[in-house]
Scaffold this motif. Structure first.
Motif, short mmCIF file in Angstrom:
data_model
loop_
_atom_site.label_atom_id
_atom_site.label_comp_id
_atom_site.label_asym_id
_atom_site.label_seq_id
_atom_site.Cartn_x
_atom_site.Cartn_y
_atom_site.Cartn_z
N ARG A 160 -34.72 -23.79 0.69
CA ARG A 160 -33.48 -23.76 -0.08
C ARG A 160 -33.12 -25.16 -0.54
N SER A 167 -42.58 -20.13 -4.45
CA SER A 167 -42.02 -18.80 -4.20
C SER A 167 -43.11 -17.73 -4.13
N GLU A 201 -43.79 -17.49 2.39
CA GLU A 201 -42.95 -16.38 2.80
C GLU A 201 -41.48 -16.80 2.84
N THR A 202 -41.24 -18.00 3.35
CA THR A 202 -39.88 -18.53 3.41
C THR A 202 -39.76 -19.66 2.41
#
Length: 452
Positions: free
Chosen positions: A352, A344, A348-349
């Protein structure tokens, strides 16, 4: 018996028994190369019959150093693959360092409690922390306990790139999580070997005095410079040579030279050849041909390493059998705790998916190689080190593939590569074989089925 003849018989016996075990037992349990360790235990000096004596094993120490050097050199050549994703490499670097520190502290506390007597200590830390009503809480450990804990922490932080590549290929997974885990596996191995080398250089500087009276920083700098110079010498020596056989011989000569320099300076052959491999990959146009040439030696190298690790194993004291449990539970907990925050911070992404650290639980052969080096470096604690690493690696490999597969399914990446072109499948099999030859047979079969 002549040591050379004995070694040939050992390798032949290992391949024969390993083939039989793989053929008949693979239907019931997934094998990861630990069967070769069991072969080593059976022929070692500590089993019921004495096929290999302790003196014969001692004569094979230079060979072990050379094999460890080759393993480190190949890892150094692969390092540049991780640089294609700097963000993932930084996340894995952070997670691996935290895993090393946390696991080392846990194992240090366990060793102070379970294995309090470790000879050969250069210093003792005895620092009172708290006094209350006549009771004293103090920090107490020896240098030998500290360095052994750090080495075991480095081994615990390793995540097998071969296992990750094999499971991703078998699940036909593609996506950011798969890429992140592949880069994370490479960085975990590189960081573990690098920290191991610096720690052993520090141990060298704080140990008994030699004619090279260097400080900790000077030993670290000297280790790195020796490795970089070894890598640069390869480019000067090979020049514009293109013949594959000569390039191969020059590579073996470089690894032999670097391992000899490491032995003379008391530096890990894994560490010095890792940096030499990184230097060759960064400066020489022969890096990729060299890696392809070393594939010819990869399978026998790691088979012999696993066999020799098993042959050097001996039963530890009863209290030390708890250390593999601390090793295993510590690395699992720290991977789960450190991987998501590290990702995290640097990505950046953020993917999930839950339990991202569960994808980095496989151990592979590099962890065993670190344990084998540590057994050479600290012979008085050989039984404790090898028991902890071998049992921990075996236990991790029992469930690591399943955990990784669940991560890929949870991320929605399993089955994305619905079809593989024959050339892509063959290339994937070659990459897996270069990482860990024990899994190469499975990868080749997958490639064959895909091409059909």
């Amino acid at each position: 018996m002549n040591v050379t003849l004995l070694l040939v018989l050992v390798v032949f016996f290992a391949f024969a028994v390993g083939h039989l075990v793989t053929r008949f037992a693979s239907r019931f349990v997934r094998l990861t190369g630990v069967e070769f360790v069991l072969v080593g235990v059976l022929i070692g000096p500590h089993f019921a019959w004495e096929l290999m004596t302790v003196q014969a094993l001692a004569q094979l120490d230079p060979l072990i150093s050379l094999l460890l050097g080759l393993a480190g050199f190949v890892l150094g050549l692969r390092f540049r693959l991780a640089l294609h994703r700097v963000d993932a490499a930084a996340a894995s670097l952070t997670s691996t360092l935290l895993t090393i520190v946390g696991t080392s502290l846990l194992l240090l506390a366990a060793m102070v409690w379970l294995a309090p007597e470790q000879p050969g200590s250069a210093f003792v830390i005895d620092q009172p922390l708290l006094r209350f009503r006549g009771y004293v809480l103090e920090l107490h450990f020896t240098s030998a306990q500290l360095w052994i804990a750090v080495v075991l922490g480095c081994a615990a932080s390793v995540a097998s790139t071969a296992a990750i590549d094999g499971v991703c290929q078998h699940a036909r997974a593609a996506g950011p999580v798969s890429s992140l885990l592949r880069v994370g596996g490479i960085m975990a191995e590189v960081v573990a070997v690098f920290v191991l080398g610096l720690a052993m250089s520090t141990a060298r500087a704080t140990g008994t005095a030699t004619y090279l009276d260097l400080t900790i920083v000077e030993w670290g700098v000297a280790s790195i410079l020796a490795a970089v110079v070894s890598g640069l010498l390869f480019g000067l020596f090979i020049g514009r040579e293109r013949d594959p056989d000569r390039v191969f011989l020059a590579t073996v000569g470089l690894v032999t030279f670097a391992s000899g320099v490491g032995a003379a300076l008391g530096i890990s052959p894994l560490f010095i050849n890792l940096l030499a491999g990184v230097t060759v990959a960064a400066t020489s146009p022969h890096a990729e041909p060299v890696r392809l040439q070393l594939d010819r030696l990869h399978h026998p190298i790691f088979v012999v390493l696993m066999v020799l690790a098993g042959a050097q194993w001996s039963p530890p004291p009863a209290s030390a059998w708890a250390l593999p449990g601390v090793y295993l539970l510590g690395r699992i907990a720290l991977r789960h705790l450190t991987t998501p925050p590290s990702v995290s911070i640097f990505l950046e992404t953020v993917p999930r998916t839950r339990r991202l650290g569960a994808g980095l639980l496989s151990q592979g052969i590099l962890a065993v190689a670190i344990g084998l080096y540590a057994a050479q470096r600290f012979p008085e604690a050989r039984s404790i080190i090898l028991t902890t690493v071998l049992v921990g690696a075996l236990a991790s490999d029992l469930f690591s593939d399943r955990s990784l597969r669940k991560v890929l399914i949870d991320a929605g990446e399993a089955g994305r590569e619905t079809s593989l072109e024959p050339g892509v499948a063959t290339a994937a099999a070659e990459v897996e074989a270069s990482c860990d030859p024990v899994r190469s047979v499975r990868a080749t079969r997958i490639a064959g089925r895909s091409s059909e």
